[in-house]
Design a protein around this motif. Sequence first.
Motif, PDB file in Angstrom:
ATOM      1  N   GLU A  91      32.230  31.012 -40.653  1.00  0.00           N
ATOM      2  CA  GLU A  91      30.805  31.348 -40.646  1.00  0.00           C
ATOM      3  C   GLU A  91      30.263  31.428 -39.218  1.00  0.00           C
ATOM      4  N   LEU A  92      30.661  30.496 -38.374  1.00  0.00           N
ATOM      5  CA  LEU A  92      30.206  30.516 -36.980  1.00  0.00           C
ATOM      6  C   LEU A  92      30.596  31.817 -36.302  1.00  0.00           C
ATOM      7  N   ILE A  93      31.840  32.234 -36.494  1.00  0.00           N
ATOM      8  CA  ILE A  93      32.316  33.453 -35.852  1.00  0.00           C
ATOM      9  C   ILE A  93      31.629  34.686 -36.437  1.00  0.00           C
ATOM     10  N   ARG A  94      31.391  34.659 -37.722  1.00  0.00           N
ATOM     11  CA  ARG A  94      30.773  35.802 -38.392  1.00  0.00           C
ATOM     12  C   ARG A  94      29.280  35.923 -38.089  1.00  0.00           C
ATOM     13  N   GLU A  95      28.576  34.793 -38.060  1.00  0.00           N
ATOM     14  CA  GLU A  95      27.118  34.822 -37.975  1.00  0.00           C
ATOM     15  C   GLU A  95      26.550  34.454 -36.600  1.00  0.00           C
ATOM     16  N   TYR A  96      27.276  33.683 -35.805  1.00  0.00           N
ATOM     17  CA  TYR A  96      26.673  33.126 -34.593  1.00  0.00           C
ATOM     18  C   TYR A  96      27.468  33.402 -33.319  1.00  0.00           C
ATOM     19  N   LEU A  97      28.432  34.295 -33.391  1.00  0.00           N
ATOM     20  CA  LEU A  97      29.246  34.598 -32.218  1.00  0.00           C
ATOM     21  C   LEU A  97      28.405  35.203 -31.096  1.00  0.00           C
ATOM     22  N   TYR A 122      33.288  19.211 -32.980  1.00  0.00           N
ATOM     23  CA  TYR A 122      34.368  18.472 -33.635  1.00  0.00           C
ATOM     24  C   TYR A 122      35.632  19.318 -33.826  1.00  0.00           C
ATOM     25  N   ASP A 123      36.770  18.632 -33.722  1.00  0.00           N
ATOM     26  CA  ASP A 123      38.064  19.295 -33.879  1.00  0.00           C
ATOM     27  C   ASP A 123      38.244  19.881 -35.271  1.00  0.00           C
ATOM     28  N   LEU A 124      37.549  19.377 -36.267  1.00  0.00           N
ATOM     29  CA  LEU A 124      37.747  19.801 -37.651  1.00  0.00           C
ATOM     30  C   LEU A 124      37.484  21.285 -37.867  1.00  0.00           C
ATOM     31  N   TYR A 125      36.648  21.898 -37.027  1.00  0.00           N
ATOM     32  CA  TYR A 125      36.409  23.335 -37.155  1.00  0.00           C
ATOM     33  C   TYR A 125      36.817  24.108 -35.905  1.00  0.00           C
ATOM     34  N   LEU A 126      36.760  23.473 -34.741  1.00  0.00           N
ATOM     35  CA  LEU A 126      37.124  24.186 -33.517  1.00  0.00           C
ATOM     36  C   LEU A 126      38.574  24.663 -33.550  1.00  0.00           C
ATOM     37  N   LYS A 127      39.449  23.908 -34.203  1.00  0.00           N
ATOM     38  CA  LYS A 127      40.863  24.286 -34.235  1.00  0.00           C
ATOM     39  C   LYS A 127      41.104  25.578 -35.010  1.00  0.00           C
ATOM     40  N   TYR A 128      40.116  25.997 -35.788  1.00  0.00           N
ATOM     41  CA  TYR A 128      40.262  27.239 -36.543  1.00  0.00           C
ATOM     42  C   TYR A 128      39.646  28.442 -35.825  1.00  0.00           C
ATOM     43  N   CYS A 129      39.103  28.238 -34.659  1.00  0.00           N
ATOM     44  CA  CYS A 129      38.463  29.326 -33.904  1.00  0.00           C
ATOM     45  C   CYS A 129      39.460  29.963 -32.940  1.00  0.00           C
ATOM     46  N   TRP A 130      39.856  31.175 -33.204  1.00  0.00           N
ATOM     47  CA  TRP A 130      40.723  31.981 -32.338  1.00  0.00           C
ATOM     48  C   TRP A 130      41.994  31.266 -31.884  1.00  0.00           C
ATOM     49  N   PRO A 131      42.776  30.711 -32.815  1.00  0.00           N
ATOM     50  CA  PRO A 131      43.993  29.992 -32.416  1.00  0.00           C
ATOM     51  C   PRO A 131      44.987  30.865 -31.667  1.00  0.00           C
TER      52      PRO A 131
END
Length: 223
Positions: A91-97, A122-131
Amino acid sequence: MKGGVLKRNLAIFDFCETLVSKQTADDFVYFYLSSNNKVFKKIVFKSLKSKFISILSRLNIYKPSKSTYLMLLKGEKREDLNAVGRIYAEELIREYLCQNLFNVLKSHSDNGDEIVILSGGYDLYLKYCWPNLIDNIICTKISFSDDLCDGSIQGLDCLGYNKITLLNKVICNDLSIYKETYFYTDHVSDLPLLSIVSNPVVVNTNRSNLWAKERGFKIVEQK
């Protein structure tokens, strides 16, 4: 570093209001509570974000900390938090990039630079951003016991001077081993790290950036 190979340049990016246009730590807590229909905890969260509490905060009477909100996740399962973390990242990447800053990140990656996200998120979602683009994520980590959230932070909260401490621990304690070092951030709290990289860059948001102009830092637009 990918493959343990030192790259020519190091590009460090803050996350909140730099790569995405919002603060994410507390927001993730609410996103999780909403996703799992935790009605009572949602009410507590909203009360902590109320105008009344905001007034108390401005008067220095009571200000909820990051840990106050994190306590609302106490007892939640790691697997559930990870699952929602992936959805939240999407959602962050889709809506708030912040497309402009992402283009800068992509340019550094295309150049073969080492890319690091350094964030109080938090690591819980950052790890899924552009790995596929990020070499290392240094961030605030949530503590777990027996795969249940403790409602607390594990180790240092990745803010202010702690960012330098964690960067030194994870990457290196001598930035001079890199030909060029870049740090992109929106906030004056990151001044300690901005002051030691060779290319400090400040993202223009709705806050005053006079402090950055006075120091001659490069300023770029968020979007």
